[in-house]
Design a protein around this motif. Structure first.
Motif, PDB file in Angstrom:
ATOM      1  N   VAL A 134       0.846  -1.200   0.000  1.00 43.09           N
ATOM      2  CA  VAL A 134       0.000   0.000   0.000  1.00 43.09           C
ATOM      3  C   VAL A 134       0.880   1.247   0.000  1.00 43.09           C
ATOM      4  CG1 VAL A 134      -1.742   1.313   1.250  1.00 43.09           C
ATOM      5  CG2 VAL A 134      -1.849  -1.195   1.209  1.00 43.09           C
ATOM      6  N   THR A 135       0.764   2.029  -1.049  1.00 46.52           N
ATOM      7  CA  THR A 135       1.481   3.306  -1.130  1.00 46.52           C
ATOM      8  C   THR A 135       0.573   4.420  -0.636  1.00 46.52           C
ATOM      9  OG1 THR A 135       2.776   2.552  -3.032  1.00 46.52           O
ATOM     10  CG2 THR A 135       2.659   4.924  -2.667  1.00 46.52           C
ATOM     11  N   PHE A 136       1.098   5.312   0.167  1.00 40.00           N
ATOM     12  CA  PHE A 136       0.314   6.436   0.665  1.00 40.00           C
ATOM     13  C   PHE A 136       1.046   7.743   0.383  1.00 40.00           C
ATOM     14  CE2 PHE A 136       2.914   4.840   4.143  1.00 40.00           C
ATOM     15  CZ  PHE A 136       3.491   5.977   4.674  1.00 40.00           C
ATOM     16  N   GLU A 137       0.318   8.829   0.482  1.00 40.23           N
ATOM     17  CA  GLU A 137       0.833  10.151   0.131  1.00 40.23           C
ATOM     18  C   GLU A 137       0.894  11.043   1.358  1.00 40.23           C
ATOM     19  OE1 GLU A 137      -0.421  12.824  -3.499  1.00 40.23           O
ATOM     20  OE2 GLU A 137      -1.668  13.382  -1.775  1.00 40.23           O
ATOM     21  N   VAL A 138       2.008  11.772   1.481  1.00 40.31           N
ATOM     22  CA  VAL A 138       2.151  12.792   2.522  1.00 40.31           C
ATOM     23  C   VAL A 138       2.387  14.126   1.826  1.00 40.31           C
ATOM     24  CG1 VAL A 138       3.379  13.552   4.578  1.00 40.31           C
ATOM     25  CG2 VAL A 138       3.196  11.102   4.083  1.00 40.31           C
ATOM     26  N   GLN A 139       1.441  15.032   1.958  1.00 41.01           N
ATOM     27  CA  GLN A 139       1.626  16.378   1.419  1.00 41.01           C
ATOM     28  C   GLN A 139       2.279  17.250   2.484  1.00 41.01           C
ATOM     29  OE1 GLN A 139      -1.932  18.127  -0.186  1.00 41.01           O
ATOM     30  NE2 GLN A 139      -2.340  16.402  -1.552  1.00 41.01           N
ATOM     31  N   ILE A 140       3.272  18.024   2.068  1.00 45.88           N
ATOM     32  CA  ILE A 140       3.951  18.955   2.979  1.00 45.88           C
ATOM     33  C   ILE A 140       3.626  20.367   2.496  1.00 45.88           C
ATOM     34  CG2 ILE A 140       6.136  19.596   4.050  1.00 45.88           C
ATOM     35  CD1 ILE A 140       7.251  16.898   3.111  1.00 45.88           C
ATOM     36  N   ALA A 141       2.693  20.991   3.167  1.00 46.31           N
ATOM     37  CA  ALA A 141       2.204  22.302   2.738  1.00 46.31           C
ATOM     38  C   ALA A 141       2.582  23.371   3.740  1.00 46.31           C
ATOM     39  CB  ALA A 141       0.687  22.267   2.571  1.00 46.31           C
ATOM     40  N   THR A 142       2.884  24.558   3.243  1.00 42.70           N
ATOM     41  CA  THR A 142       3.090  25.683   4.151  1.00 42.70           C
ATOM     42  C   THR A 142       1.729  26.197   4.614  1.00 42.70           C
ATOM     43  OG1 THR A 142       3.022  27.378   2.424  1.00 42.70           O
ATOM     44  CG2 THR A 142       5.163  26.336   2.872  1.00 42.70           C
ATOM     45  N   ALA A 143       1.739  27.018   5.634  1.00 40.83           N
ATOM     46  CA  ALA A 143       0.491  27.540   6.188  1.00 40.83           C
ATOM     47  C   ALA A 143      -0.306  28.308   5.141  1.00 40.83           C
ATOM     48  CB  ALA A 143       0.790  28.438   7.389  1.00 40.83           C
ATOM     49  N   PHE A 144       0.392  29.092   4.316  1.00 44.95           N
ATOM     50  CA  PHE A 144      -0.307  29.866   3.286  1.00 44.95           C
ATOM     51  C   PHE A 144      -0.842  28.960   2.187  1.00 44.95           C
ATOM     52  CE2 PHE A 144       2.329  33.274   5.143  1.00 44.95           C
ATOM     53  CZ  PHE A 144       1.338  34.206   5.382  1.00 44.95           C
ATOM     54  N   GLU A 145      -0.091  27.952   1.784  1.00 45.12           N
ATOM     55  CA  GLU A 145      -0.564  27.003   0.773  1.00 45.12           C
ATOM     56  C   GLU A 145      -1.792  26.255   1.280  1.00 45.12           C
ATOM     57  OE1 GLU A 145       3.624  25.788  -1.469  1.00 45.12           O
ATOM     58  OE2 GLU A 145       2.991  24.718   0.327  1.00 45.12           O
ATOM     59  N   TYR A 146      -1.732  25.841   2.524  1.00 45.04           N
ATOM     60  CA  TYR A 146      -2.856  25.118   3.106  1.00 45.04           C
ATOM     61  C   TYR A 146      -4.097  26.003   3.150  1.00 45.04           C
ATOM     62  CZ  TYR A 146      -5.787  23.092   6.754  1.00 45.04           C
ATOM     63  OH  TYR A 146      -6.850  22.608   7.469  1.00 45.04           O
ATOM     64  N   ALA A 147      -3.920  27.252   3.556  1.00 40.57           N
ATOM     65  CA  ALA A 147      -5.058  28.169   3.616  1.00 40.57           C
ATOM     66  C   ALA A 147      -5.665  28.357   2.228  1.00 40.57           C
ATOM     67  CB  ALA A 147      -4.610  29.510   4.185  1.00 40.57           C
ATOM     68  N   TRP A 148      -4.814  28.530   1.209  1.00 40.69           N
ATOM     69  CA  TRP A 148      -5.318  28.726  -0.159  1.00 40.69           C
ATOM     70  C   TRP A 148      -6.096  27.504  -0.637  1.00 40.69           C
ATOM     71  CZ3 TRP A 148      -3.941  25.786  -4.490  1.00 40.69           C
ATOM     72  CH2 TRP A 148      -4.485  26.234  -5.698  1.00 40.69           C
ATOM     73  N   SER A 149      -5.516  26.316  -0.489  1.00 44.02           N
ATOM     74  CA  SER A 149      -6.171  25.117  -1.001  1.00 44.02           C
ATOM     75  C   SER A 149      -7.461  24.819  -0.248  1.00 44.02           C
ATOM     76  CB  SER A 149      -5.227  23.912  -0.915  1.00 44.02           C
ATOM     77  OG  SER A 149      -4.880  23.645   0.428  1.00 44.02           O
ATOM     78  N   THR A 150      -7.461  25.065   1.073  1.00 48.90           N
ATOM     79  CA  THR A 150      -8.650  24.787   1.862  1.00 48.90           C
ATOM     80  C   THR A 150      -9.791  25.715   1.500  1.00 48.90           C
ATOM     81  OG1 THR A 150      -7.294  24.001   3.704  1.00 48.90           O
ATOM     82  CG2 THR A 150      -9.550  24.620   4.209  1.00 48.90           C
ATOM     83  N   VAL A 151      -9.476  26.982   1.327  1.00 51.65           N
ATOM     84  CA  VAL A 151     -10.519  27.972   1.054  1.00 51.65           C
ATOM     85  C   VAL A 151     -11.068  27.824  -0.358  1.00 51.65           C
ATOM     86  CG1 VAL A 151     -10.962  30.436   0.765  1.00 51.65           C
ATOM     87  CG2 VAL A 151      -9.682  29.616   2.749  1.00 51.65           C
ATOM     88  N   THR A 152     -10.199  27.602  -1.331  1.00 49.73           N
ATOM     89  CA  THR A 152     -10.638  27.623  -2.736  1.00 49.73           C
ATOM     90  C   THR A 152     -11.163  26.287  -3.236  1.00 49.73           C
ATOM     91  OG1 THR A 152      -8.386  27.148  -3.527  1.00 49.73           O
ATOM     92  CG2 THR A 152      -9.028  29.465  -3.286  1.00 49.73           C
ATOM     93  N   HIS A 153     -10.785  25.168  -2.607  1.00 44.60           N
ATOM     94  CA  HIS A 153     -11.143  23.865  -3.169  1.00 44.60           C
ATOM     95  C   HIS A 153     -12.654  23.687  -3.295  1.00 44.60           C
ATOM     96  CE1 HIS A 153     -11.748  19.463  -3.317  1.00 44.60           C
ATOM     97  NE2 HIS A 153     -10.633  19.483  -4.015  1.00 44.60           N
ATOM     98  N   ASP A 154     -13.362  23.863  -2.195  1.00 47.26           N
ATOM     99  CA  ASP A 154     -14.809  23.672  -2.254  1.00 47.26           C
ATOM    100  C   ASP A 154     -15.493  24.741  -3.095  1.00 47.26           C
ATOM    101  OD1 ASP A 154     -14.444  21.521  -0.657  1.00 47.26           O
ATOM    102  OD2 ASP A 154     -15.343  22.370   1.155  1.00 47.26           O
ATOM    103  N   LEU A 155     -14.962  25.957  -3.068  1.00 45.25           N
ATOM    104  CA  LEU A 155     -15.578  27.045  -3.833  1.00 45.25           C
ATOM    105  C   LEU A 155     -15.471  26.824  -5.330  1.00 45.25           C
ATOM    106  CD1 LEU A 155     -14.302  30.128  -1.798  1.00 45.25           C
ATOM    107  CD2 LEU A 155     -16.577  29.112  -1.734  1.00 45.25           C
TER     108      LEU A 155
END
Length: 337
Positions: A134-155
């Motif tokens: 089983v291969t799994f993924e670990v994303q390493i995001a900065t605080a600003f990247e995380y904020a951008w992806s979280t806010v815009t993804h659902d929108l």
């Protein structure tokens, strides 16, 4: 969804839960200790089915994010240490570092580092057969990247329409995030280019840090009293001076008077031995508390303690911090009564 996808997913689902438990326990502890944010998820079968329908994945073994987690770090400077931790805990399968994905200069999109791994042979041997694949993924995001992806993804990506304007706005926000990241990465160099405007309070606080650092460097004050944060120490000294200098235009002169008097007293040959315990700010409070020195403690709230009494000779406190929320009452020395 296709029955074939549902059947294949049901077979691997118990392995995903086991991977999630092991990886989550390992990385959550590390992130809590390091001050990072950690969260994870197991991809739902409905989402997997839609992804496979995209036609980009040719075989089941190429799926690498059925279990995925994200580590949110303050800045990219923390990323190398996180990668070293991942290499120490798991078997690396591959990695797509930020900036390696080809994109035109006018394009702004998701580009976070993605680390792909499996459990080590030792960890896999202690669990169900098949988990080693089983291969799994670990994303390493900065605080600003995380904020951008979280806010815009659902929108943007979970709407009922394909909207050009929303996608354009999301790209513009990503461009702003990249610019912020770039400025933070070169903060010291970029700050030099910022036009400076004189502000007396800042100059006074900088003088506080400079003078006390000199006293420690010269051996006048013990290094044991070095503050955890010089910025907080300067703020506290300035607040102390402000408490007995109501005229804000006179505060810079009051700070200078305190710094000169304090340094002169402790640099003279007849000065008493410098305390080795307590804090540097307590040392300042002890000085101001003397009747023959500049300043006053009458309007300043003090956290009283045994150090203030024994090391800095501060016996009478006009405004004492009250431990009214403590389960036990404390005496003047900070000891349970």
């Amino acid at each position: 969804m296709p029955q074939s996808v549902s059947n294949a997913y049901s077979q691997v689902e118990p392995l995903l839960k086991a991977v999630s438990e092991y990886v989550g326990q390992t990385l959550r502890t590390y992130c809590d200790r390091s001050g990072y944010i950690f969260f994870d998820r197991i991809k739902k079968v409905e989402s997997l089915s839609e992804k496979l329908e995209g036609g980009r994945i040719t075989k089941w073994s190429d799926i690498d994010d059925l279990y995925a987690c994200t580590i949110v770090i303050p800045t990219t400077a923390h990323e190398p240490a996180v990668i070293r931790k991942l290499d120490a805990c798991f078997t690396r399968v591959g990695m797509r570092s930020r900036g390696t994905t080809k994109k035109a200069p006018e394009v702004f999109r998701f580009d976070t580092t993605r680390y792909y791994a499996r459990l080590t042979d030792v960890a896999a041997a202690e669990r169900a057969p098949g988990i080693e694949g089983v291969t799994f993924e670990v994303q390493i995001a900065t605080a600003f990247e995380y904020a951008w992806s979280t806010v815009t993804h659902d929108l943007v990506y979970k709407g009922d329409r394909v909207d050009w304007q929303k996608q354009r706005l999301a790209a513009q926000l990503k461009a702003a995030v990249e610019q912020i990241e770039m400025i933070i990465g070169a903060f010291d160099q970029v700050s030099v280019a910022v036009p400076e405007s004189e502000w007396p309070d800042i100059a006074a606080k900088d003088a506080i840090v400079e003078r006390f650092q000199e006293l420690i460097t010269d051996g006048v004050i013990s290094t044991n009293l070095t503050p955890v944060s010089w910025r907080r120490f300067a703020d506290n000294v300035f607040a102390l001076v402000s408490s007995y200098t109501p005229n804000n235009h006179a505060r810079s002169n009051s700070v200078e008077a305190l710094l000169v008097e304090f340094a002169t007293m402790w640099r003279q040959p007849s000065a008493p031995p410098c305390p080795e315990s307590g804090s540097l700010f307590q040392m300042v409070l002890g000085h101001v508390g003397n009747s023959d020195t500049v300043g006053s403690l009458e309007k300043y709230t003090i956290v009283n303690s045994v150090e203030m009494r024994d090391f800095y000779k501060l016996e009478n406190v006009s405004r004492e911090f009250q431990f009214d929320g403590a389960q036990q009452k404390l005496d003047a020395g900070g000891n349970p009564s």
